[in-house]
Design a protein around this motif. Structure first.
Motif, PDB file in Angstrom:
ATOM      1  N   GLU A   1       0.829  -1.204   0.000  1.00 16.44           N
ATOM      2  CA  GLU A   1       0.000   0.000   0.000  1.00 16.44           C
ATOM      3  C   GLU A   1       0.868   1.261   0.000  1.00 16.44           C
ATOM      4  O   GLU A   1       0.555   2.251  -0.661  1.00 16.44           O
ATOM      5  CB  GLU A   1      -0.928  -0.008   1.208  1.00 16.44           C
ATOM      6  CG  GLU A   1      -1.903   1.156   1.230  1.00 16.44           C
ATOM      7  CD  GLU A   1      -2.874   1.080   2.401  1.00 16.44           C
ATOM      8  OE1 GLU A   1      -3.600   2.067   2.621  1.00 16.44           O
ATOM      9  OE2 GLU A   1      -2.903   0.039   3.079  1.00 16.44           O
ATOM     10  N   LEU A   2       1.979   1.212   0.730  1.00 15.92           N
ATOM     11  CA  LEU A   2       2.864   2.368   0.816  1.00 15.92           C
ATOM     12  C   LEU A   2       3.772   2.502  -0.400  1.00 15.92           C
ATOM     13  O   LEU A   2       4.135   3.612  -0.794  1.00 15.92           O
ATOM     14  CB  LEU A   2       3.756   2.255   2.066  1.00 15.92           C
ATOM     15  CG  LEU A   2       3.149   2.623   3.410  1.00 15.92           C
ATOM     16  CD1 LEU A   2       4.135   2.286   4.525  1.00 15.92           C
ATOM     17  CD2 LEU A   2       2.778   4.094   3.458  1.00 15.92           C
ATOM     18  N   GLY A   3       4.165   1.356  -0.985  1.00 20.53           N
ATOM     19  CA  GLY A   3       5.164   1.363  -2.040  1.00 20.53           C
ATOM     20  C   GLY A   3       4.593   1.569  -3.431  1.00 20.53           C
ATOM     21  O   GLY A   3       3.400   1.802  -3.621  1.00 20.53           O
ATOM     22  N   TYR A   4       5.495   1.424  -4.400  1.00 25.69           N
ATOM     23  CA  TYR A   4       5.130   1.661  -5.797  1.00 25.69           C
ATOM     24  C   TYR A   4       5.721   0.554  -6.659  1.00 25.69           C
ATOM     25  O   TYR A   4       6.928   0.283  -6.604  1.00 25.69           O
ATOM     26  CB  TYR A   4       5.657   3.023  -6.251  1.00 25.69           C
ATOM     27  CG  TYR A   4       5.416   3.322  -7.716  1.00 25.69           C
ATOM     28  CD1 TYR A   4       4.141   3.645  -8.181  1.00 25.69           C
ATOM     29  CD2 TYR A   4       6.462   3.270  -8.634  1.00 25.69           C
ATOM     30  CE1 TYR A   4       3.918   3.907  -9.523  1.00 25.69           C
ATOM     31  CE2 TYR A   4       6.250   3.529  -9.975  1.00 25.69           C
ATOM     32  CZ  TYR A   4       4.977   3.856 -10.423  1.00 25.69           C
ATOM     33  OH  TYR A   4       4.759   4.108 -11.754  1.00 25.69           O
ATOM     34  N   ARG A   5       4.892  -0.102  -7.437  1.00 31.88           N
ATOM     35  CA  ARG A   5       5.320  -1.179  -8.331  1.00 31.88           C
ATOM     36  C   ARG A   5       5.804  -0.575  -9.649  1.00 31.88           C
ATOM     37  O   ARG A   5       5.051   0.107 -10.344  1.00 31.88           O
ATOM     38  CB  ARG A   5       4.155  -2.145  -8.582  1.00 31.88           C
ATOM     39  CG  ARG A   5       4.490  -3.297  -9.525  1.00 31.88           C
ATOM     40  CD  ARG A   5       5.337  -4.347  -8.850  1.00 31.88           C
ATOM     41  NE  ARG A   5       5.701  -5.403  -9.783  1.00 31.88           N
ATOM     42  CZ  ARG A   5       5.020  -6.539  -9.958  1.00 31.88           C
ATOM     43  NH1 ARG A   5       3.908  -6.738  -9.258  1.00 31.88           N
ATOM     44  NH2 ARG A   5       5.419  -7.454 -10.803  1.00 31.88           N
ATOM     45  N   VAL A   6       7.061  -0.798  -9.979  1.00 30.48           N
ATOM     46  CA  VAL A   6       7.662  -0.217 -11.183  1.00 30.48           C
ATOM     47  C   VAL A   6       7.157  -0.970 -12.416  1.00 30.48           C
ATOM     48  O   VAL A   6       7.354  -2.183 -12.524  1.00 30.48           O
ATOM     49  CB  VAL A   6       9.199  -0.284 -11.121  1.00 30.48           C
ATOM     50  CG1 VAL A   6       9.822   0.362 -12.348  1.00 30.48           C
ATOM     51  CG2 VAL A   6       9.710   0.381  -9.843  1.00 30.48           C
ATOM     52  N   PRO A   7       6.535  -0.276 -13.374  1.00 33.56           N
ATOM     53  CA  PRO A   7       5.919  -0.976 -14.503  1.00 33.56           C
ATOM     54  C   PRO A   7       6.858  -1.324 -15.662  1.00 33.56           C
ATOM     55  O   PRO A   7       6.574  -2.240 -16.432  1.00 33.56           O
ATOM     56  CB  PRO A   7       4.840   0.004 -14.980  1.00 33.56           C
ATOM     57  CG  PRO A   7       5.376   1.346 -14.621  1.00 33.56           C
ATOM     58  CD  PRO A   7       6.161   1.156 -13.350  1.00 33.56           C
TER      59      PRO A   7
END
Length: 534
Positions: free
Chosen positions: A70-76
């Protein structure tokens, strides 16, 4: 300070991600810990940002993964730039989807540490700040650690073990006189957290291949926010204390077309590639940067430290009588494998990241040609091959990390060996959860993909060893598992014994080899009997 116990099982020095993870796992395993840090406050900068898939798998065991996601970011995706133009685009969508429930994540270290601290606080453990380790002395079965508290007061803490998680300049490692073999990169590294505009601020990973000095843009929380990581090796590297963002910003502006830059944080530092000669001496153990440091380019450092913590936690808990026999044989056999397992991995990792970074930053016309012409052509083509794509994902995400050479590991069945990470199998909708759900128990357990035989169930009941049954499916075969085979799973989710048959004699011999087959309370004392799930 009056409410802090004078005696603890484990004194943890250093409250970065490694120390916090160790404290969390030990507390969940019933071990009394005290965690101290000499800094007045927690880190306020993003620092390490890469959280690999294997770390997220481990976090699931202690109910942290959902909050991290929820806090992080998935690199696309990743992009390769040459001469100011985007030459290659490599999508990460669904990469490794069959290998792990998670993908790589960016999560700033300050947020990451707050998450770990909150989880610890919910368990009654508070980080003590402005507390510095001065020295220590091992006396029999305890370590006496002299601490400097606020207002220059001193205190002696009596602990069964001391865990040095206190960074590359570790006081714990220095106190032991342990060497830190390796070297230092000639380049000066810099990091800058920025807000800005332009095509390289689109929430994807961007790498500029033009020069021998490394430059990459890592997204933080989507478009408009990013981390610049780069190196310099000219005369600017000789005066690191004078380096400012203005000294390095031209390349990002010119070659990656980043505009409207607002700098939130900038720092420069020297990077070493070193591994401690020992990770343990008596009752003092080293973890994280205190034990190994290497190039940050692969996003491996923090994750490796967390891996150290998880590997050590269940072994310390076992030695302290929480999860295994108190016999000297069991204690020494288990604890000795911390150094052998984690030091071997650290050495491989340092060697591979050093080779990769050296190749990426090589100088000369041939190196320049390879970076600017061959790499943009070859990398996208390789990522289109499923086998290559999965191999690269598994390596970077630390899924291929194994302990096959460990004395705790034995046997094989098909592609899976003792010492391997338990292959992940997605649950069948409406029938089974995935096979990682059972790992939340943080205990030894036996997995059977098919049907557990009555003899195995009876034997495991006599040992207080849980048996988990999973319906055989195509995904099991795709993961490399063997139907009706026996898999003895360690508390950290790695396989200890793999056998093609549910052979109770073989299982007993292996448990006796480990020194943990003395009775029902020798392995999982909290177990009332064999748990089964279908």
């Amino acid at each position: 300070m009056a409410n802090i116990p004078a005696e603890v099982d484990v004194l943890i020095v250093g409250a970065g991600p490694t120390g916090l993870a160790l404290a969390l796992w030990l507390t969940r395993l019933g071990v009394r810990v005290r965690i101290v840090d000499r800094e007045i406050t927690a880190v306020q900068q993003s620092r390490a940002i890469a959280v690999q898939a294997r770390t997220l798998e481990l976090y699931r065991q202690v109910d942290l993964t959902a909050a991290a996601l929820e806090l992080g970011y998935r690199v696309p995706a990743m992009n390769l730039w040459v001469e100011g133009q985007r030459k290659a685009h490599v999508p990460f969508t669904q990469i490794g989807a069959a290998l792990s429930p998670y993908g790589p994540l960016t999560l700033p270290q300050d947020q990451h540490e707050r998450l770990l601290c909150q989880q610890l606080q919910s368990l009654g453990v508070i980080v003590e700040r402005s507390v510095e380790l001065l020295d220590f002395d091992e006396q029999g079965d305890v370590v006496l650690a002299r601490l400097r508290l606020a207002q220059d007061r001193q205190q002696t803490c009596r602990a069964s073990y001391l865990a040095g998680c206190d960074g590359a300049s570790s006081r714990a490692r220095g106190g032991l006189g342990i060497g830190f073999s390796g070297g230092t990169y000639q380049q000066l590294f810099y990091v800058a957290d920025i807000e800005g505009s332009g095509p390289a601020m689109d929430g994807e990973l961007h790498v500029d291949l033009d020069e021998a000095d490394f430059l990459a843009v890592f997204p933080i929380g989507g478009s408009g926010h990013a981390r610049l990581v780069g190196t310099v090796r000219d005369e600017r590297a000789e005066r690191p204390e004078q380096l400012q963002f203005a000294d390095v910003s031209e390349r990002a502006i010119r070659q990656l077309s980043i505009t409207d830059i607002r700098v939130k944080w900038f720092s420069s530092y020297r990077v070493h590639h070193r591994v401690a000669d020992h990770f343990r001496q008596g009752r003092v153990l080293l973890l994280g940067d205190a034990a190994h440091v290497h190039s940050p380019a692969g996003g491996q450092g923090m994750n490796t430290g967390i891996g150290d913590a998880v590997n050590l936690a269940w072994k310390l808990a076992a030695v302290l009588g929480v999860r295994a026999s108190r016999t000297l044989r069991a204690a020494e056999q288990l604890l000795a494998t911390y150094e052998s397992e984690r030091q071997a991995f650290a050495r491989r990792l340092v060697a591979s990241t050093d080779r990769g970074f050296t190749l990426a930053t090589a100088e000369g016309p041939l190196a320049h040609l390879a970076r600017t012409r061959l790499v943009p052509l070859v990398v996208p083509a390789l990522f289109r091959l499923p086998g290559v794509r999965e191999y690269l994902f598994s390596t970077v995400s630390q899924l291929t990390l194994n302990y096959r050479d460990s004395p705790l590991s034995a046997g094989s069945a098909g592609e899976v060996h003792g010492g391997d990470r338990l292959p992940w199998v997605a649950g069948i909708a409406g029938q089974d959860p995935d096979n990682y759900e059972s790992l939340r128990a943080l205990d030894w357990q036996v997995h059977v993909y098919g049907t557990a035989e009555p003899a195995l169930l009876a034997f495991c009941a006599s040992q207080g060893l849980a048996v988990r049954e999973f319906s055989w499916c195509e995904a099991c075969a795709s993961a490399g598992l063997t139907q009706q085979a026996l898999y003895l799973v360690r508390p950290d989710g790695y396989l200890s014994l793999v056998h093609t048959r549910q052979d109770t004699a073989r299982l007993l011999a292996h448990l006796q080899h480990l020194g943990i087959a003395a009775g029902a309370d020798a392995i999982n004392p909290s177990s009332a009997g064999p748990a089964q799930s279908r």
